[in-house]
Design an enzyme around this catalytic site. Structure first.
Site, PDB file in Angstrom:
ATOM      1  N   LYS A 135       9.639 -47.730  36.995  1.00 43.57           N
ATOM      2  CA  LYS A 135       8.348 -47.339  36.416  1.00 43.57           C
ATOM      3  C   LYS A 135       7.837 -48.524  35.610  1.00 43.57           C
ATOM      4  O   LYS A 135       8.624 -49.391  35.201  1.00 43.57           O
ATOM      5  CB  LYS A 135       8.570 -46.149  35.471  1.00 43.57           C
ATOM      6  CG  LYS A 135       7.353 -45.346  35.181  1.00 43.57           C
ATOM      7  CD  LYS A 135       7.163 -44.235  36.191  1.00 43.57           C
ATOM      8  CE  LYS A 135       5.951 -43.390  35.867  1.00 43.57           C
ATOM      9  NZ  LYS A 135       5.774 -42.288  36.803  1.00 43.57           N
ATOM     10  N   GLY A 171      -4.131 -26.067  33.969  1.00 44.15           N
ATOM     11  CA  GLY A 171      -4.620 -27.402  34.312  1.00 44.15           C
ATOM     12  C   GLY A 171      -5.184 -27.440  35.720  1.00 44.15           C
ATOM     13  O   GLY A 171      -4.468 -27.215  36.685  1.00 44.15           O
ATOM     14  N   GLY A 176      -6.720 -30.121  37.298  1.00 39.94           N
ATOM     15  CA  GLY A 176      -7.063 -31.516  37.594  1.00 39.94           C
ATOM     16  C   GLY A 176      -6.861 -31.794  39.069  1.00 39.94           C
ATOM     17  O   GLY A 176      -7.026 -30.917  39.919  1.00 39.94           O
ATOM     18  N   VAL A 179      -4.253 -32.136  40.876  1.00 42.67           N
ATOM     19  CA  VAL A 179      -3.254 -31.318  41.559  1.00 42.67           C
ATOM     20  C   VAL A 179      -3.566 -29.828  41.409  1.00 42.67           C
ATOM     21  O   VAL A 179      -3.554 -29.070  42.382  1.00 42.67           O
ATOM     22  CB  VAL A 179      -1.832 -31.608  41.021  1.00 42.67           C
ATOM     23  CG1 VAL A 179      -0.808 -30.765  41.764  1.00 42.67           C
ATOM     24  CG2 VAL A 179      -1.490 -33.083  41.151  1.00 42.67           C
TER      25      VAL A 179
END
Ligand code: NAD
Length: 350
Positions: free
Chosen positions: A80, A184, A186, A188
């Site tokens: 990452k 949520g 968003g 997804v």
């Protein structure tokens, strides 16, 4: 700060600190484990309050990617990166170029992809300066083409994951009439809500933004609730698709759902909350198992000859992996998260 003795360092193979005076770049690239292949992981841009916080975040996230790729049967290791800065005000072409050049200097040991604070356009721009970036190509999709954005694949993986959880916990194959609370809406969450509606589910939704709520209310007939009210609804599934640490000491006592299954990363505030869910008879689909559709998508783009059918089959594997995790957790009477970790470790430590 101490490094090797730091708990979060967790056997990282390599951690690279990158800076560039001219653009103001301050970034960290963490390579956790490359036993299964080159490491691929998102590049997060965030205004961290301190450098320690940025180091901790990148180390935890990169370790998580090793587990996610291993359990998703990808020939990838875990890594990452983080860029310290505000993506709204500090993100400049010079900064992205300097970061891409730092990635290029690792000769493919780390492959960058989008994450919070970065997007497909940023990756496309970086691709001018490094070959080691993914999630940049338009891809064939069910209807025409779509951009490199992996979110639809993540949503599809969560959808098949919910099917597996429903099979295990509610002993049924159909999602018709299933009551789902989606936190949520968003990239997804809204896509997931559409898929669930298409399968006959009844939806309750919340978000901090008005537009996606209006869309979900109008298009999907979803019941809109206030953010704080999403936890205590009398539903079958709670699907966290907003932010991390939503399963905590305040929210668990409110949950009436029998299943927690959603896209958000790091859903458990602490590992012990996995055991708390188990004690309450709530089946938890470990976050990094159920939300692996995005990394699977990016991987398929990376290996070339992008084949939507092969990608779909790979994502559908999340369903069977979860059934394996659930069965073993039941047999060993252990939290599902612990079992998922054990399966991942068996793969990448082999
Ligand atoms: P997004 O930023 O597009 O959407 C998140 C949504 O959650 C936003 O609409 C935001 O307004 C809403 N939100 C934030 N806080 C909230 C709160 N307290 N209550 C209700 N709503 C709230 O993010 P996304 O790409 O849809 O990802 C959602 C989650 O899934 C994140 O945790 C992300 O890390 C994880 N995830 C995403 C992908 C992917 O492919 N996009 C892959 C793996 C994991």
């Amino acid at each position: 700060m101490s490094v090797f003795s730091n708990r979060d360092f967790a056997d990282h193979e390599q951690v690279v600190f990158c800076s560039d005076d001219r653009s103001g770049l301050k970034a960290i690239i963490a390579v956790h484990n490359s036993n299964l292949g080159p490491v691929l992981g998102g590049c997060r841009m965030w205004p961290y309050a301190s450098e320690d916080e940025a180091v901790r975040d990148v180390l935890r996230l990169s370790r998580g990617m090793t587990y996610k790729s291993a359990i998703a049967n990808l020939k990838l290791g875990g890594g990452k990166s983080v860029i310290i800065g505000n993506p709204r005000t500090d993100k400049t072409p010079e900064l992205l170029k300097a970061f891409a050049q730092a990635v290029e200097r690792l000769h493919g040991r780390y492959i960058a992809a989008e994450d919070s604070g970065t997007g497909v356009d940023d990756m496309k721009y970086m691709a001018q300066f490094t070959r080691h970036v993914s999630g940049v190509h338009d891809k064939p999709a069910e209807h025409g083409t779509r951009s490199g954005d992996p979110s639809p694949s993540t949503a599809y993986g969560v959808f098949v994951g919910i099917q597996a959880a429903v099979r295990e916990r509610l002993l049924r194959d159909s999602l018709d009439g299933l009551r789902v609370a989606v936190q949520g809406l968003g990239h997804v969450g809204l896509d997931l809500a559409r898929r669930l509606k298409g399968a006959g589910a009844e939806l309750w939704v919340t978000d901090l933004q008005r537009e996606p709520l209006l869309a979900a209310g109008k298009e999907l007939g979803a019941t809109v609730v206030a953010p704080d009210d999403i936890f205590g609804l009398d539903v079958d599934v709670f699907a966290p698709c907003a932010m991390g640490a939503v399963i905590n000491d305040q929210t668990v006592p409110q949950l009436k759902a029998k299943i927690v299954a959603g896209a958000a990363n790091n859903q458990l505030a602490e590992p012990r909350h996995g055991a708390v869910l188990m004690e309450r008879g709530i089946l938890y689909a470990p976050d990094y198992v159920i939300n692996a559709g995005g990394i699977i998508d990016v991987y398929h783009e990376r290996i070339g000859n992008f084949d939507p059918a092969a990608l779909a089959r790979h994502i559908e594997g999340i369903h069977d992996t979860l059934l394996e995790v659930f069965a073993r957790a039941r047999k060993e009477e252990r939290p599902t998260g612990e079992v998922a970790d054990a399966i991942a470790e068996e793969r990448f430590k082999r």
